[in-house]
Scaffold this motif. Structure first.
Motif, PDB file in Angstrom:
ATOM      1  N   ALA A   3      49.379  44.450  37.619  1.00 48.04           N
ATOM      2  CA  ALA A   3      50.767  43.943  37.577  1.00 48.04           C
ATOM      3  C   ALA A   3      51.594  44.684  36.533  1.00 48.04           C
ATOM      4  CB  ALA A   3      50.749  42.446  37.253  1.00 48.04           C
ATOM      5  N   ALA A  42      46.707  43.019  44.090  1.00 47.02           N
ATOM      6  CA  ALA A  42      46.947  41.688  43.502  1.00 47.02           C
ATOM      7  C   ALA A  42      46.443  41.616  42.063  1.00 47.02           C
ATOM      8  CB  ALA A  42      46.237  40.627  44.338  1.00 47.02           C
ATOM      9  N   ASN A  43      45.586  42.559  41.673  1.00 43.66           N
ATOM     10  CA  ASN A  43      44.989  42.490  40.334  1.00 43.66           C
ATOM     11  C   ASN A  43      45.567  43.503  39.349  1.00 43.66           C
ATOM     12  OD1 ASN A  43      43.385  40.472  41.305  1.00 43.66           O
ATOM     13  ND2 ASN A  43      41.646  41.813  41.737  1.00 43.66           N
ATOM     14  N   PRO A  48      52.644  48.830  35.041  1.00 48.35           N
ATOM     15  CA  PRO A  48      51.385  48.649  34.315  1.00 48.35           C
ATOM     16  C   PRO A  48      50.910  49.955  33.684  1.00 48.35           C
ATOM     17  CG  PRO A  48      50.945  48.901  36.652  1.00 48.35           C
ATOM     18  CD  PRO A  48      52.449  48.872  36.509  1.00 48.35           C
ATOM     19  N   SER A  81      47.140  44.682  31.961  1.00 46.89           N
ATOM     20  CA  SER A  81      47.886  44.857  33.214  1.00 46.89           C
ATOM     21  C   SER A  81      46.955  45.209  34.376  1.00 46.89           C
ATOM     22  CB  SER A  81      48.995  45.903  33.046  1.00 46.89           C
ATOM     23  OG  SER A  81      48.454  47.164  32.758  1.00 46.89           O
ATOM     24  N   TRP A  82      45.783  45.689  34.037  1.00 53.75           N
ATOM     25  CA  TRP A  82      44.716  45.865  35.035  1.00 53.75           C
ATOM     26  C   TRP A  82      43.672  44.795  34.756  1.00 53.75           C
ATOM     27  CZ3 TRP A  82      43.508  49.915  38.669  1.00 53.75           C
ATOM     28  CH2 TRP A  82      44.555  50.844  38.830  1.00 53.75           C
TER      29      TRP A  82
END
Ligand code: FMN
Length: 443
Positions: free
Chosen positions: A198, A195-196, A212, A176-177
């Protein structure tokens, strides 16, 4: 044998007083204070001197009570499992005291939550610079479920269903990272790139997890995965998910069969079979001469209470063994507990016609796992298993600490190195580097 194929060595420790041999804690000079941090640090440093890939800490979540509900045998004789410290905390201590050694924690997918475990292991991977590993267990004892669920445990297949989904969620959380998502640019300012990172929004049968994770992607992408299931379902789980498989065998023949089967299964999941490392258990008892080694083993065996071995076997099989006549052969049965351990005992029982009492005595003394002799003789055995493709390396189960680690490091490792079977230095900073495993790609 290809010139580049190298053995892997792991050390099987329990953060408790009993590990490879039931007589070990009574052995003269053995470490008995398992609550002493210094003892773990010394073990880890010895293993690092010997270039071991990893230190593995076994774990269960109950004091076993399968032989006698009062837990009398467990408590009186210190049978395997009676007491254990929490592995992840012991390994966090060792992360700061070692530089190369892999640190493997046993954690159950049946009693914990993926977010909690993904977070703990990501933290360990960061703090150790990429050396965390996870022995994924589905747990097999009814007594464990009574410490968590207030009911009987999930069925064998349900435990694996939950484990499969647990792995999906944990992997999504580690991804998620994305790599590089944590920017930490004070001038911009940019802490992390939105953006990176989620959410995962996982909604499944067993888990609903938004994500996340609140720990950035671990240095290894995800920890190295280990498993020791031996049932058909367990083998498939290991072939699908894991990097390392631990196993115990009563003979070389069953080792060869298992090795070929696991590599085949890994290929069936679209994996490179070389990415699955098979490590059978082995407990070496060493001496400068064979006679000295044999004397040590005889002493160890004399210190193991047969009742302790039977108690451990009862908990491994999760069967009340007190219900069977002790002077007769254990009947063939479908055990709810560890299929691998049952297979090992059934092979021993059927080949030799042993009574249950004798099986208990031998189980307490480590059954077929023990190899007794000089470093040269033990290296011969290891080389045979390695060359005949029953093993990619070994999980060394020291009968007691520290001697059970010190002797292999001082005598066996140099012999394996002399034969070109084992590296003389660490290959890189992370556990994946030692094992020759690729880093999984993130999203
Ligand atoms: C060598 C070996 C070590 C194991 N260590 C643990 C352990 O530390 N904790 C645990 O809960 N289960 C442990 N297990 C049990 C397995 O992880 C697995 O849950 C069990 O074998 C049941 O799966 P199966 O029915 O597929 O064999 C071990 C099994 C083997 C063979």
């Amino acid at each position: 044998m290809s010139a580049s194929r190298q053995m892997r060595l792991a050390a099987f420790c329990s953060a408790g007083p009993v590990s490879g041999h039931h007589g070990g804690w009574r052995y003269p000079g053995a470490v008995r204070d398992f609550t002493d941090a210094a003892a773990y640090i010394e073990t880890a440093r010895l293993l690092e001197q010997g270039c071991f890939d990893l230190m593995f800490i076994a774990d269960i979540l109950a004091v076993p009570n399968r032989l006698d509900a009062s837990m009398d045998s467990q408590l009186r004789y210190g049978a395997l499992g009676a007491l254990r410290l929490d592995p992840i905390i012991v390994l966090a201590l060792l992360a700061g005291q070692t530089r190369h050694l892999g640190l493997a924690a046993t954690i159950s997918t049946s009693y914990f939550e993926p977010f909690q475990i993904a977070r703990q292991l990501a933290t360990l991977d960061h703090l150790s610079g990429g050396r965390a590993a996870w022995n994924i267990v589905t747990s097999f004892q009814d007594s464990e479920s009574h410490n968590f669920l207030r009911r009987d445990q999930l069925s064998h297949d349900q435990r694996y269903d939950r484990a499969d989904e647990f792995m999906q969620v944990a992997c999504k959380l580690w991804e998620s990272w994305q790599d590089g998502a944590l920017v930490m640019d004070p001038a911009a300012p940019l802490f992390a790139a939105p953006a990176n990172v989620a959410a995962i929004d996982h909604h499944g049968t067993w888990f609903d997890v938004a994500g996340p994770l609140n720990v950035p992607r671990p240095p290894q992408g995800r920890p190295v995965f280990i498993q020791a299931g031996a049932s058909a379902r367990g083998r498939d789980f290991a072939a699908r998910w894991t990097d390392i498989v631990f196993v115990t065998h009563a003979s070389l023949e069953s080792g060869i069969e298992f090795y070929a089967d696991m590599k085949r299964r890994a290929a069936g999941f679209g994996r490179d079979p070389d990415d699955l490392v098979i490590l059978p258990g082995m407990s070496p008892v060493m001496g400068e001469t064979e006679a000295i080694a044999q004397e040590r083993k005889t002493l160890l065996d004399s210190l193991a209470e047969p009742r302790a071995g039977l108690s451990t076997l009862a908990y491994h099989l999760d069967i009340d063994l007190a219900q069977f006549p002790q002077n007769e052969v254990l009947p063939v049965m479908d055990v709810p507990g560890v299929h691998g351990h049952y297979k090992e005992v059934a092979e021993m029982t059927q080949k030799q016609g042993l009574s249950l009492a004798e099986v208990g005595r031998r189980y307490g003394s480590g059954s077929g796992r023990f190899v007794v002799g000089t470093a040269n003789q033990i290296a011969d055995r290891m080389e045979e298993w390695f060359v005949k493709k029953a093993a990619d390396g070994f999980m060394i189960q020291p009968p007691y600490l520290q001697g059970g680690i010190e002797a292999p490091v001082r005598l066996l490792v140099p012999e394996l190195q002399r034969r070109g079977l084992f590296r003389t230095e660490y290959a890189g900073p992370m556990l994946r580097d030692q094992l020759g495993l690729k880093r999984p790609l993130g999203s």
